[in-house]
Write a protein that holds these residues in place. Sequence first.
Motif, PDB file in Angstrom:
ATOM      1  N   LEU A 271       2.181  11.430  13.252  1.00 31.84           N
ATOM      2  CA  LEU A 271       2.226   9.979  13.412  1.00 31.84           C
ATOM      3  C   LEU A 271       3.237   9.584  14.482  1.00 31.84           C
ATOM      4  O   LEU A 271       4.283  10.208  14.629  1.00 31.84           O
ATOM      5  CB  LEU A 271       2.630   9.301  12.092  1.00 31.84           C
ATOM      6  N   ASP A 272       2.921   8.529  15.196  1.00 37.91           N
ATOM      7  CA  ASP A 272       3.875   7.918  16.110  1.00 37.91           C
ATOM      8  C   ASP A 272       4.956   7.247  15.264  1.00 37.91           C
ATOM      9  O   ASP A 272       4.678   6.322  14.495  1.00 37.91           O
ATOM     10  CB  ASP A 272       3.156   6.879  16.978  1.00 37.91           C
ATOM     11  N   GLU A 273       6.195   7.704  15.392  1.00 34.64           N
ATOM     12  CA  GLU A 273       7.275   7.182  14.539  1.00 34.64           C
ATOM     13  C   GLU A 273       7.487   5.689  14.731  1.00 34.64           C
ATOM     14  O   GLU A 273       7.982   5.001  13.824  1.00 34.64           O
ATOM     15  CB  GLU A 273       8.579   7.933  14.825  1.00 34.64           C
ATOM     16  N   HIS A 274       7.088   5.156  15.869  1.00 33.04           N
ATOM     17  CA  HIS A 274       7.252   3.723  16.108  1.00 33.04           C
ATOM     18  C   HIS A 274       6.260   2.891  15.307  1.00 33.04           C
ATOM     19  O   HIS A 274       6.397   1.668  15.215  1.00 33.04           O
ATOM     20  CB  HIS A 274       7.101   3.421  17.602  1.00 33.04           C
ATOM     21  N   LYS A 275       5.243   3.535  14.737  1.00 30.96           N
ATOM     22  CA  LYS A 275       4.276   2.837  13.893  1.00 30.96           C
ATOM     23  C   LYS A 275       4.682   2.815  12.423  1.00 30.96           C
ATOM     24  O   LYS A 275       4.005   2.183  11.608  1.00 30.96           O
ATOM     25  CB  LYS A 275       2.902   3.499  13.999  1.00 30.96           C
ATOM     26  N   VAL A 276       5.739   3.506  12.059  1.00 34.44           N
ATOM     27  CA  VAL A 276       6.155   3.623  10.661  1.00 34.44           C
ATOM     28  C   VAL A 276       7.213   2.573  10.357  1.00 34.44           C
ATOM     29  O   VAL A 276       8.293   2.568  10.967  1.00 34.44           O
ATOM     30  CB  VAL A 276       6.696   5.031  10.358  1.00 34.44           C
ATOM     31  N   ILE A 277       6.911   1.673   9.419  1.00 40.01           N
ATOM     32  CA  ILE A 277       7.879   0.649   9.012  1.00 40.01           C
ATOM     33  C   ILE A 277       8.890   1.292   8.068  1.00 40.01           C
ATOM     34  O   ILE A 277       8.523   1.835   7.031  1.00 40.01           O
ATOM     35  CB  ILE A 277       7.179  -0.532   8.312  1.00 40.01           C
ATOM     36  N   THR A 278      10.160   1.207   8.438  1.00 41.43           N
ATOM     37  CA  THR A 278      11.215   1.853   7.657  1.00 41.43           C
ATOM     38  C   THR A 278      12.271   0.832   7.272  1.00 41.43           C
ATOM     39  O   THR A 278      12.884   0.209   8.142  1.00 41.43           O
ATOM     40  CB  THR A 278      11.866   2.993   8.461  1.00 41.43           C
ATOM     41  N   THR A 279      12.484   0.659   5.979  1.00 43.66           N
ATOM     42  CA  THR A 279      13.510  -0.270   5.481  1.00 43.66           C
ATOM     43  C   THR A 279      14.450   0.402   4.488  1.00 43.66           C
ATOM     44  O   THR A 279      15.272  -0.262   3.869  1.00 43.66           O
ATOM     45  CB  THR A 279      12.854  -1.486   4.793  1.00 43.66           C
ATOM     46  N   VAL A 280      14.290   1.712   4.309  1.00 43.66           N
ATOM     47  CA  VAL A 280      15.067   2.408   3.286  1.00 43.66           C
ATOM     48  C   VAL A 280      16.567   2.254   3.524  1.00 43.66           C
ATOM     49  O   VAL A 280      17.357   2.250   2.573  1.00 43.66           O
ATOM     50  CB  VAL A 280      14.656   3.898   3.212  1.00 43.66           C
ATOM     51  N   PHE A 295       6.469  -4.473   4.033  1.00 44.82           N
ATOM     52  CA  PHE A 295       5.358  -5.173   4.688  1.00 44.82           C
ATOM     53  C   PHE A 295       5.760  -6.582   5.081  1.00 44.82           C
ATOM     54  O   PHE A 295       5.517  -7.025   6.216  1.00 44.82           O
ATOM     55  CB  PHE A 295       4.151  -5.198   3.746  1.00 44.82           C
ATOM     56  N   ASP A 296       6.375  -7.313   4.161  1.00 45.64           N
ATOM     57  CA  ASP A 296       6.744  -8.697   4.448  1.00 45.64           C
ATOM     58  C   ASP A 296       7.776  -8.758   5.568  1.00 45.64           C
ATOM     59  O   ASP A 296       7.687  -9.628   6.448  1.00 45.64           O
ATOM     60  CB  ASP A 296       7.288  -9.364   3.184  1.00 45.64           C
ATOM     61  N   LEU A 297       8.745  -7.853   5.557  1.00 46.53           N
ATOM     62  CA  LEU A 297       9.762  -7.841   6.609  1.00 46.53           C
ATOM     63  C   LEU A 297       9.121  -7.632   7.983  1.00 46.53           C
ATOM     64  O   LEU A 297       9.445  -8.334   8.946  1.00 46.53           O
ATOM     65  CB  LEU A 297      10.782  -6.732   6.335  1.00 46.53           C
ATOM     66  N   ALA A 298       8.193  -6.678   8.068  1.00 51.18           N
ATOM     67  CA  ALA A 298       7.558  -6.373   9.352  1.00 51.18           C
ATOM     68  C   ALA A 298       6.612  -7.485   9.802  1.00 51.18           C
ATOM     69  O   ALA A 298       6.387  -7.678  10.999  1.00 51.18           O
ATOM     70  CB  ALA A 298       6.813  -5.042   9.274  1.00 51.18           C
ATOM     71  N   GLY A 302       7.498 -10.153  13.209  1.00 54.38           N
ATOM     72  CA  GLY A 302       6.525 -10.198  14.283  1.00 54.38           C
ATOM     73  C   GLY A 302       5.862  -8.897  14.642  1.00 54.38           C
ATOM     74  O   GLY A 302       4.983  -8.864  15.525  1.00 54.38           O
ATOM     75  N   ARG A 303       6.223  -7.809  13.975  1.00 57.07           N
ATOM     76  CA  ARG A 303       5.585  -6.543  14.308  1.00 57.07           C
ATOM     77  C   ARG A 303       4.141  -6.500  13.829  1.00 57.07           C
ATOM     78  O   ARG A 303       3.221  -6.198  14.599  1.00 57.07           O
ATOM     79  CB  ARG A 303       6.389  -5.379  13.708  1.00 57.07           C
ATOM     80  N   ILE A 304       3.901  -6.765  12.557  1.00 52.14           N
ATOM     81  CA  ILE A 304       2.551  -6.746  12.004  1.00 52.14           C
ATOM     82  C   ILE A 304       1.907  -8.109  12.216  1.00 52.14           C
ATOM     83  O   ILE A 304       2.460  -9.136  11.823  1.00 52.14           O
ATOM     84  CB  ILE A 304       2.575  -6.392  10.506  1.00 52.14           C
ATOM     85  N   LYS A 305       0.714  -8.101  12.847  1.00 52.38           N
ATOM     86  CA  LYS A 305       0.039  -9.340  13.212  1.00 52.38           C
ATOM     87  C   LYS A 305      -1.378  -9.364  12.644  1.00 52.38           C
ATOM     88  O   LYS A 305      -1.936  -8.328  12.281  1.00 52.38           O
ATOM     89  CB  LYS A 305      -0.017  -9.482  14.733  1.00 52.38           C
ATOM     90  N   ILE A 306      -1.948 -10.559  12.600  1.00 47.38           N
ATOM     91  CA  ILE A 306      -3.339 -10.716  12.173  1.00 47.38           C
ATOM     92  C   ILE A 306      -4.237  -9.850  13.062  1.00 47.38           C
ATOM     93  O   ILE A 306      -4.103  -9.842  14.286  1.00 47.38           O
ATOM     94  CB  ILE A 306      -3.784 -12.187  12.259  1.00 47.38           C
TER      95      ILE A 306
END
Length: 328
Positions: A271-280, A295-298, A302-306
Motif C-alpha cells: 500500500l501507498d503509505e500516504h493513503k493510510v489514515i493514521t491517528t493512533v 474517518f471523520d478526522l480525515a 479535507g483528505r477524504i472527499k465525496i
Amino acid sequence: MVTPITTRQSIFLGSGAYLPERIVTNLELEAMMDTTDAWIQERTGIQQRAIAGPLETTATLGTHAARLALTDAGLEPSDVDLIVCATSTPDRTFPATATLIQAQLGIPVASAFDVQAVCSGFVYAMTVADALLKVGQAKTALVIGAETFSRILDWSDRTTAVLFGDGAGAMVMGTSVAATSQGRGLLAHALRADGRHADLLYVNGGASQGGRIGKLKMQGQAVFRHAVGNISEAISVCCAQAGVEVDDIDWFVPHQANRRILEGVARRLNLDEHKVITTVMQHGNTSAASVPLAFDLARKDGRIKIGDLVLFEAMGGGFTWGASLLRL
C-alpha cells in the motif's frame, strides 16, 4: 402484473466524532508506571490518548458523536429509524447502549441495539446496518462506535494500559435506488471470526463468569502475528467482491491498534503509505471507536472527499476481523 423489485443501495450521509476533554500524555504515564515516552512511541507510535471523566460514559460519548454526525448530514434525530452501536464497554449489562443513546437524542421509536465484536465492532455494525437498509427495514441509520476502555484497564500493567483510550465516532447512512446511486455507497464486506484465539486478547470477567467486570489481558506479540495476515486477507476478499484492485482504493481507514500493525499490513499489500489514515498517535487504541474517529478526522481535514473509494478494516478480540468498502 408483477411489481418490479427495487434494489436499494446504502449511501453515506454524514459523520461525527467526539473525544473526552482529558488528554493523558505518555509523560503523565511515566509518573504512574514503569514506562517511558520513548518506550511507548517506539513500540506503538502512541503519544497521547483521551480518557473519559467520571460523569462521561460510553452512551454520552456516543450521543455527542451522533449529534455531530446528524448535523453533518443535515438531519434531525427524528429522521433516524435505526441505531447500531458497536461497543465492548456498555454503560450497563442491559439495556443496550444504543437505546440509551436513542433516549438522549430524543428519538421516540426506532430499532436500536448493540454489536459486540471488540475492535472490529464498527465494521461489523456497518455491515449489519447496510443489510437492514437494503431490505427496507430502515431508511436512515446511525452507526456508532463508542468505548470507555479506560474503565477495564489495569493501570499497573504497562503492556496494556499505555495502548488504549476513550472516544466515539458515528456515521449516518441512508438509502438510494441502486440504479441512481452513481456507484456510491457500501459496496462490499468481508467479516471473519476465530474463537480459538479468545485467550490472546480478552477481559477476565463477565456477568456469567464471576459476576465482575474484569480487566483487559493481552498477549501482544501473538496478536500482532495474527493481525497482519488476517487483515490483509479480509482486504483482498472485500476488494475482489467489489471488483476493484487494492491500487484503486483512494484511502485506507484502519483500526488504530498499533503503528507496527498498520505498517505491517501496508507492506503485505504494497500500500501507498500516504493513503493510510493514521491517528493512533493522538487517540491510542479506542477499539470500536477508532475507525469512525479516523474517518471523520480525515473527512473534516479535507483528505477524504465525496467520490473517494474508502476501505475500512479492523481486527479485535475474539478474534474478529473484517473489511468494508465504501464509495462516498
